[in-house]
Scaffold this motif. Structure first.
Motif: not given
Length: 165
Positions: A1-4, A51-53, A76-78, A93-97
């Motif tokens: 789950m994405p977070s800040i 939908g993508s970003t 854009q949040l990467d 913090i995206g869906d990655e580690e």
């Protein structure tokens, strides 16, 4: 789950989990994502997913949203991208580690025109920002005073005329 992940100037930190495709962020209690710091506006911005970003759009905040000290209206949040909301340092913090130590400004960039952030923002919807202004009257206060004074003079003239008769 994405977070800040955020850190305030006083050193307190926290993690805001993004649980919907569109969430408001600010200092006020009616936001879905709340950062209790005076440099963050009551309704600072909005996080959305197209939908993508992931996009963060500033809603005309007082202290702004910045990347590397430069104020931006949207970004854009990467994963691992850092930015500032007022004086609060944030990392997306995206869906990655989670990254070990992201570089300041890494993976965050402003959004080009034609996207969600290019929509004009209606600043008349803002509430609670800046000093309160007092609207000026139409200037008719003096005229009303002269009219009342004239009515009192007429009333006094009628009263004294009736006393003489």
């Amino acid at each position: 789950m994405p977070s800040i992940q955020f850190t305030t100037p006083s050193g307190s930190s926290g993690l805001l989990e993004i649980t919907a495709e569109r969430m408001s962020l600010g200092r006020a209690d009616d936001n879905q994502l709340i950062i209790s710091d005076d440099s963050v506006s009551s309704h600072h911005g909005e996080v959305s997913f197209d939908g993508s970003t992931w996009i963060f759009a500033d809603l005309g905040s007082t202290n702004g949203t910045k990347i590397n000290g430069q104020r931006v209206e949207a970004l854009q949040l990467d994963h691992g991208g850092s930015f500032s909301l007022g004086d609060v340092e944030c990392v997306f913090i995206g869906d990655e580690e989670a990254p070990a130590a992201p570089a300041r400004g890494a993976a965050s960039r402003t959004v080009s025109s034609g996207s969600f952030a290019s929509r004009p923002y209606d600043r008349s919807r803002r509430t609670g920002f800046g000093p309160k202004t007092v609207t000026k009257g139409s200037g008719s206060g003096g005229l009303i005073f002269v009219g009342i004074l004239g009515l009192l003079a007429c009333g006094a003239a009628i009263y004294f005329a009736s006393q003489l008769a």
